[in-house]
Design an enzyme around this catalytic site. Sequence first.
Site, mmCIF file in Angstrom:
data_model
loop_
_atom_site.group_PDB
_atom_site.id
_atom_site.type_symbol
_atom_site.label_atom_id
_atom_site.label_comp_id
_atom_site.label_asym_id
_atom_site.label_seq_id
_atom_site.Cartn_x
_atom_site.Cartn_y
_atom_site.Cartn_z
ATOM 1 N N GLY A 188 -35.829 46.478 2.228
ATOM 2 C CA GLY A 188 -34.927 47.592 2.536
ATOM 3 C C GLY A 188 -35.179 48.778 1.632
ATOM 4 O O GLY A 188 -34.256 49.336 1.044
ATOM 5 N N TYR A 222 -18.849 40.600 4.689
ATOM 6 C CA TYR A 222 -19.700 41.162 3.630
ATOM 7 C C TYR A 222 -19.445 40.452 2.292
ATOM 8 O O TYR A 222 -20.385 40.061 1.592
ATOM 9 C CB TYR A 222 -19.405 42.659 3.531
ATOM 10 C CG TYR A 222 -20.277 43.442 2.581
ATOM 11 C CD1 TYR A 222 -21.592 43.769 2.912
ATOM 12 C CD2 TYR A 222 -19.780 43.887 1.358
ATOM 13 C CE1 TYR A 222 -22.377 44.519 2.044
ATOM 14 C CE2 TYR A 222 -20.551 44.639 0.490
ATOM 15 C CZ TYR A 222 -21.852 44.950 0.832
ATOM 16 O OH TYR A 222 -22.626 45.686 -0.029
ATOM 17 N N ALA A 233 -18.269 37.463 1.791
ATOM 18 C CA ALA A 233 -18.799 36.096 1.854
ATOM 19 C C ALA A 233 -20.307 36.108 1.646
ATOM 20 O O ALA A 233 -20.857 35.281 0.896
ATOM 21 C CB ALA A 233 -18.452 35.457 3.197
#
Length: 248
Positions: A13, A156, A158
């Site tokens: 990313g 998110y 978790a």
Amino acid sequence: MDKFKEKIVIISGGSRGIGRAICLAFAKEKANIVFTYNKSADEALKLAKELTGLGVEVLSLQADVRDYNQCRQVIENTLKKFNRIDILINNAGIVRDKSLMMMLQEDWKDVIETNLGGVFNMTRAAITTLLKQKNGCIINMSSVSGVAGIARQTNYSASKAGIIGFSRSLAKEVAAYNIRVNVVCPGFINTDMVNSLTDNIKKGILEAIPTKRLGEPEEVANVCLFLASEQANYITGETIKIDGGLTL
Ligand code: NAP
């Protein structure tokens, strides 16, 4: 300015936001950069040019971190070009914020498969090489949401708490092979992810941060530089928050 000369760094990313800042920070220290992107091909091309301009070797690869085979390809292409991996930074991530009552199964699956599944896929694909090298450094991007919890982010939170558990277990598993595994937990950072929130939510966020400002992507990159450096040789399994005091 050449702390990471000839080191090989993989960043997932890298096309935007924090990942982009990490690519630039390591390239400024003369590391060779392998970065992945998913949808932002134009941004990736721009970044690759910028990195090459800093005088390092660059590999820009399209790969969806949700797909194990694509992650394996990233590692294979890296080894073909550079024959080694020194640092793996699992940064790719998404949000799909909703109250649990409104959350669809897809929102849950997308976030877990990208954020947590992506960390498994990239790390699983790289780990044999790191073990054989008896050397390596892994940095996983979690979030304060994985430590403190944030309303409307059950998916998110978790995924990001899962990354911390994954990293602690792996740190114990591979420490004897001279591989360190650490976690970075940003608070609210000035990227598309935060800038896409409504003005009202952003106002509330700023009020809650003791330093009264968002963090900058470069401030997260700086912590990654430290964790990947020799100065951090005795640090493993650690989680570092970069949140302007938000979780105090
Ligand atoms: P961003 O600006 O939205 O960038 C997200 C990056 O992840 C992009 O490069 C994107 O690539 C990539 N990505 C998303 N889905 C992907 C997939 N399936 N496969 C491969 N790459 C994928 O986000 P950011 O703010 O920089 O966040 C970076 C990391 O920091 C994330 O893990 C995020 O959870 C974490 N974080 C951010 C904040 C914050 O306040 N910004 C706070 C805490 C933690 P494409 O654009 O090419 O698709």
